[in-house]
Motif scaffolding. Structure first.
Motif, PDB file in Angstrom:
ATOM      1  N   UNK A   1     -12.555  -2.063  -5.624  1.00  0.00           N
ATOM      2  CA  UNK A   1     -11.825  -3.287  -5.283  1.00  0.00           C
ATOM      3  C   UNK A   1     -10.314  -3.056  -5.288  1.00  0.00           C
ATOM      4  N   UNK A   2      -9.863  -1.948  -5.881  1.00  0.00           N
ATOM      5  CA  UNK A   2      -8.412  -1.725  -5.914  1.00  0.00           C
ATOM      6  C   UNK A   2      -7.853  -1.519  -4.519  1.00  0.00           C
ATOM      7  N   UNK A   3      -8.462  -0.642  -3.733  1.00  0.00           N
ATOM      8  CA  UNK A   3      -7.948  -0.402  -2.391  1.00  0.00           C
ATOM      9  C   UNK A   3      -8.109  -1.641  -1.508  1.00  0.00           C
ATOM     10  N   UNK A   4      -9.205  -2.373  -1.709  1.00  0.00           N
ATOM     11  CA  UNK A   4      -9.404  -3.586  -0.915  1.00  0.00           C
ATOM     12  C   UNK A   4      -8.256  -4.571  -1.138  1.00  0.00           C
ATOM     13  N   UNK A   5      -7.810  -4.707  -2.381  1.00  0.00           N
ATOM     14  CA  UNK A   5      -6.698  -5.609  -2.673  1.00  0.00           C
ATOM     15  C   UNK A   5      -5.376  -5.043  -2.162  1.00  0.00           C
ATOM     16  N   UNK A   6      -5.147  -3.760  -2.424  1.00  0.00           N
ATOM     17  CA  UNK A   6      -3.873  -3.153  -2.027  1.00  0.00           C
ATOM     18  C   UNK A   6      -3.702  -3.170  -0.512  1.00  0.00           C
ATOM     19  N   UNK A   7      -4.804  -2.967   0.223  1.00  0.00           N
ATOM     20  CA  UNK A   7      -4.709  -2.947   1.684  1.00  0.00           C
ATOM     21  C   UNK A   7      -4.392  -4.320   2.275  1.00  0.00           C
ATOM     22  N   UNK A   8      -4.540  -5.383   1.493  1.00  0.00           N
ATOM     23  CA  UNK A   8      -4.140  -6.719   1.968  1.00  0.00           C
ATOM     24  C   UNK A   8      -2.629  -6.923   1.915  1.00  0.00           C
ATOM     25  N   UNK A   9      -1.940  -6.119   1.123  1.00  0.00           N
ATOM     26  CA  UNK A   9      -0.506  -6.319   0.919  1.00  0.00           C
ATOM     27  C   UNK A   9       0.306  -5.904   2.140  1.00  0.00           C
ATOM     28  N   UNK A  10       1.434  -6.559   2.401  1.00  0.00           N
ATOM     29  CA  UNK A  10       2.250  -6.209   3.567  1.00  0.00           C
ATOM     30  C   UNK A  10       2.634  -4.730   3.610  1.00  0.00           C
ATOM     31  N   UNK A  11       2.898  -4.126   2.447  1.00  0.00           N
ATOM     32  CA  UNK A  11       3.292  -2.722   2.427  1.00  0.00           C
ATOM     33  C   UNK A  11       2.111  -1.781   2.237  1.00  0.00           C
ATOM     34  N   UNK A  12       0.908  -2.309   2.011  1.00  0.00           N
ATOM     35  CA  UNK A  12      -0.273  -1.471   1.894  1.00  0.00           C
ATOM     36  C   UNK A  12      -0.184  -0.507   0.725  1.00  0.00           C
ATOM     37  N   UNK A  13      -0.771   0.671   0.896  1.00  0.00           N
ATOM     38  CA  UNK A  13      -0.817   1.659  -0.184  1.00  0.00           C
ATOM     39  C   UNK A  13       0.509   2.416  -0.343  1.00  0.00           C
ATOM     40  N   UNK A  14       1.376   2.284   0.636  1.00  0.00           N
ATOM     41  CA  UNK A  14       2.700   2.906   0.584  1.00  0.00           C
ATOM     42  C   UNK A  14       2.594   4.423   0.450  1.00  0.00           C
ATOM     43  N   UNK A  15       1.620   5.006   1.137  1.00  0.00           N
ATOM     44  CA  UNK A  15       1.452   6.452   1.133  1.00  0.00           C
ATOM     45  C   UNK A  15       1.832   7.018   2.502  1.00  0.00           C
ATOM     46  N   UNK A  16       2.357   8.219   2.491  1.00  0.00           N
ATOM     47  CA  UNK A  16       2.972   8.796   3.691  1.00  0.00           C
ATOM     48  C   UNK A  16       1.993   8.972   4.846  1.00  0.00           C
ATOM     49  N   UNK A  17       0.730   9.145   4.559  1.00  0.00           N
ATOM     50  CA  UNK A  17      -0.238   9.397   5.620  1.00  0.00           C
ATOM     51  C   UNK A  17      -0.593   8.136   6.396  1.00  0.00           C
TER      52      UNK A  17
END
Length: 229
Positions: A182-198
């Motif tokens: 559920x962590x990625x599911x929540x983070x991916x909803x955020x405007x900035x997402x996971x904020x990872x370079x890829x």
């Protein structure tokens, strides 16, 4: 004023129209996931040997790890011998699962199996505040046979029990585990997402090296361990 990159500001009608365009893709992805799940339910299975693992109460046959249920999800947790802090990805992933009783209604159980010696594994479980049931395959070929040999990666495996016979029905590793998180599911909803370079993000969006924002195992122990901050 802010120096942070921001999405464009539009009127409410424009925002609603673009949200509906995205919703079309989201619904298509949901239907595709439904179709994938339907195909998963139609996979064949393979019979497993009668493995013996180590549990808190001593040796336990794989069939008894089901604890009377017919279905079993196993997370094969990476283990590095002699290390105080084990894989942060595995530690973070499994720390999410604190209330698993809902699986009872589905005749299923979810447990952790690791290559670590049982006493070390249980000590680590307590140190990081993990709530799942742990087993060790240190003295069994089980981990190697299901894609998680000593010193190598993690995996998720699913099994079905028919009487005393156990079958392997599904396996994944790597990013295949993300749908269980559920962590990625929540983070991916955020405007900035996971904020990872890829990741594909607009110019100026905050981005960092992969994994750099993930909590360390020590961080997780601080948050969820026996003496949380």
């Amino acid at each position: 004023m802010t120096t942070n990159a921001l999405p464009p500001v539009v009127d409410a009608d424009t925002w609603q129209r673009q949200l509906e365009e995205l919703r079309t893709r989201e619904k298509a992805a949901t239907r595709e996931l439904d179709a994938i799940a339907a195909q998963r339910r139609r996979l064949p299975m393979v019979e497993m040997p009668d493995y013996t693992l180590e549990g808190e109460d001593g040796p336990v046959r794989l069939v008894d790890v089901f604890d009377g249920m017919r279905q079993l999800i196993v997370y094969n947790h990476m283990w590095s011998p002699g290390e105080e802090w084990q894989c942060s990805g595995c530690t973070g992933f499994t720390s999410q699962f604190t209330r698993l009783q809902f699986l009872d209604n589905y005749d299923a159980r979810f447990v952790i199996v690791t290559q670590g010696p049982l006493d070390e594994a249980l000590a680590y479980k307590r140190r990081v505040g993990n709530k799942m049931t742990w087993y060790s395959t240190a003295n069994s070929p089980f981990g190697t046979d299901v894609g998680a040999p000593p010193g190598e990666g993690f995996a998720v495996n699913v099994f079905l029990r028919d009487g005393d016979t156990v079958y392997r029905t599904w396996h994944t590793s790597g990013r295949g585990t993300e749908q269980l998180s559920h962590t990625f599911a929540l983070i991916d909803l955020l405007p900035y997402g996971r904020q990872e370079e890829w990741q594909d993000s607009p110019d100026g969006w905050p981005q960092s090296p992969a994994y750099s924002r993930w909590p360390t195992s020590k961080d997780i122990a601080t948050l969820y361990g026996p003496n949380p901050a």
